[in-house]
Design an enzyme around this catalytic site. Structure first.
Site, short mmCIF file in Angstrom:
data_model
loop_
_atom_site.label_atom_id
_atom_site.label_comp_id
_atom_site.label_asym_id
_atom_site.label_seq_id
_atom_site.Cartn_x
_atom_site.Cartn_y
_atom_site.Cartn_z
N ASN A 1 19.48 33.39 -8.79
CA ASN A 1 18.51 34.47 -8.97
C ASN A 1 17.14 33.91 -9.38
O ASN A 1 16.21 33.88 -8.58
CB ASN A 1 19.04 35.46 -10.01
N ASP A 2 17.05 33.43 -10.61
CA ASP A 2 15.74 33.01 -11.09
C ASP A 2 15.15 31.85 -10.28
O ASP A 2 13.94 31.75 -10.14
CB ASP A 2 15.83 32.61 -12.57
#
Lengths: 459, 95
Positions: free
Chosen positions: A385-386
């Site tokens: 995600n990040d």
């Protein structure tokens, strides 16, 4: 000072050279195993040399220690699953540091006179050793889910930590001048144990790669300090190698997060919460089904998979391998883009994918993939995600602004495989999910991939 | 004192060599690197051996625990590094 034992010193020199050659081997997967054999021979020589040096007068404790240690070490190496590797690395730092602390305490209690004369080194040894023991145990606890992986913080935490740190350093300085004060010596060790706990408790799961690298470095420094304390050069050399390895890894990790050490160690102030509901309301997402995904992949010539910690949690690495084989059979080029801090330790994704039997030349570094991202037909983000959040490039107000990311959004199509719309560890909204070329495929990574593979096999 | 300086030389030079060597380690092998350096820093074992093998009882006890802990690292560390490195294979495929 005892006379120099020449055969022993020469053995130690040979061992030191073999250690360096061993690490040199790790520059390429093909030379790595041979390198490790060098290092093993080095270790064997150093141990046998020490045993035969004439300093050993009783054997029962040595033999019991080696037998018990070998049994535990072998069992851990054989039975520990690869997914538990971050925990294993964490706890092994604790063992190494514990040995250093005990050797230091022994010097202090038994070889009093020599210990007093080398108090700066001895102090470093027990300080670094003790905080590495408890710090690593905390990291182990977090990775093993024995203690919450989220940052544990309270008001005034940094003040308490800094105070503790200064008291401990003060005691250390005092001991250099008054080494005979046993009470202060042991209080200092006790405080270092406490510091280790306090240092790691506020650090969250996603920052574990940095913690592990730092502990790696500290354990090495403790070993090097032990070398000073007992006047043993091979310990200094091996300790410095370990120390610089941890140091380099820490730098790579913090660069990959665009954060300073200080920020990681003292920066756990809770993540800013974005109003998710509002954002989701404003911007629609595109959902994909298994069939849609299959269709999109079939059309592709080049597919890049970006794995993240979610893949490790779902144990999806085998399904990922199977999917890549299915695609390759259809003439589609499959590669993996690996962010340096994906997962919970340096190199975490590489180990998992290698375990699943994915060829290492398919594992590409972020800097290699990024320039060619616009030629990628489908970029599949699996449990990451990040590390693919384009806000890091564009959103100045974002906490991760400036962090180098894998430019998944530059691919012609992005398929994000995700459990739900929840944010990543950093709690940051990811604009990637709302891009027009992004398709969301919800579900457990392993199940979804298996369904997808089944869909392909249907023809 | 001259001995201390000598040891500092060793520390600085070894740190430098370590830095240069480890800088070249491929990121693919960062996990094996951690477990390998961990095994190598189990060299504290030699210090522990001397303590456990002395005639002093306190040393024997402290040394015994230290030998156990360091041996776990040396044996376990090298074995697991080998186990990992065995997994890093290159598939021969027709392109």
């Amino acid at each position: 000072m005892a006379a120099i034992n020449y055969p022993l010193e020469i053995t130690y020199i040979i061992a030191s050279v073999l250690f360096i050659l061993g690490l040199k081997g790790l520059s390429h997967p093909e030379s790595a195993r041979r390198g490790m054999h060098y290092a093993e021979i080095g270790m064997f020589l150093a141990v046998v040399g020490t045993l035969l040096s004439g300093e050993i007068v009783s054997w029962e404790w040595i033999v019991s220690g080696i037998v018990i240690g070998s049994a535990i070490g072998t069992a851990m190496a054989i039975f520990m699953p690869m997914t538990a590797m971050p925990q294993r690395i964490a706890i092994s730092h604790a063992f190494g540091a514990l040995a250093a602390v005990l050797v230091g305490v022994n010097e202090y209690l038994v070889h009093t006179e020599r210990a007093y004369s080398i108090m700066p080194a001895l102090g470093f040894e027990v300080l670094f050793g003790a905080l590495t023991v408890t710090g690593s145990l905390m990291a182990f606890g977090k990775l093993q889910d024995l203690i919450p992986g989220v940052p544990l913080t309270y008001k005034g935490q940094n003040v308490v930590n800094i105070l503790l740190f200064f008291i401990t350093v003060g005691m250390f300085v005092y001991l250099i001048f008054y080494p005979a004060d046993t009470a202060v010596f042991f209080t200092m060790i006790a405080l270092s144990f406490v510091i280790g706990v306090f240092l790691v408790l506020p650090i969250g799961g996603a920052d574990m790669p940095v913690v592990l690298s730092l502990m790696n470095s500290y354990a090495g420094l403790a070993a090097a300090a032990t070398g000073f304390a007992i006047n043993n050069k091979v310990l200094i050399i091996a300790g410095s190698l370990d120390g610089s390895s941890g140091f380099i890894l820490s730098i790579i990790m913090s660069k990959a997060m665009n954060r300073s050490f200080a920020n990681i160690l003292f920066g756990a102030v809770g993540s800013p919460k974005v109003d998710m509901a509002k954002l989701a309301e404003q911007r629609p997402i595109n959902r994909f089904t298994i069939e849609d995904t299959k269709f999109a992949l079939e059309q592709a010539e080049r597919v890049v998979i970006v794995p993240g910690y979610g893949m490790a949690v779902a144990q999806a690495q085998y399904a990922v391998r199977e999917l890549s084989e299915v695609l390759e059979k259809r003439g589609i080029k499959v590669e993996f883009a690996i962010h340096p801090v994906a997962g919970r330790m340096p190199g975490h994704m590489n180990v998992l994918l290698a375990e699943a039997n994915i060829s290492y030349d398919q594992l590409l570094e972020m800097d290699v993939v990024n320039p060619t991202m616009d030629t990628v037909d489908v970029c599949m983000v699996i449990g990451a995600n990040d590390v693919v959040n384009p806000a890091a490039r564009t959103e100045k107000s974002s906490p991760i602004y400036g962090m180098p990311i894998i430019n998944a959004d530059k691919a012609r199509m992005v398929i994000v495989l995700k459990r739900s719309m929840a944010t990543g560890f950093a709690g940051i909204e990811n604009p990637l999910f709302y891009e027009s070329n992004t398709k969301m495929l919800f579900g457990d990574a392993k199940n979804v991939l298996q369904e997808l593979i089944a869909e392909f096999k249907k023809g | 004192m001259s001995n201390l300086i000598e040891l500092l030389y060793v520390l600085v030079l070894a740190g430098f060599v370590g830095f240069e060597v480890i800088k070249k380690v491929t990121p693919t092998l960062h996990t094996p690197l951690m477990s390998a350096t961990n095994a190598i820093s189990g060299i504290s074992l030699v210090g522990s051996l001397v303590a456990a093998g002395s005639s002093h009882q306190v040393s024997q006890i402290l040394g015994f625990v230290a030998v156990t802990a360091a041996t776990i690292n040396v044996v376990g560390g090298f074995l697991i590094t080998e186990r990992m490195l065995k997994m890093f294979k290159r598939k021969e495929r027709k392109s």
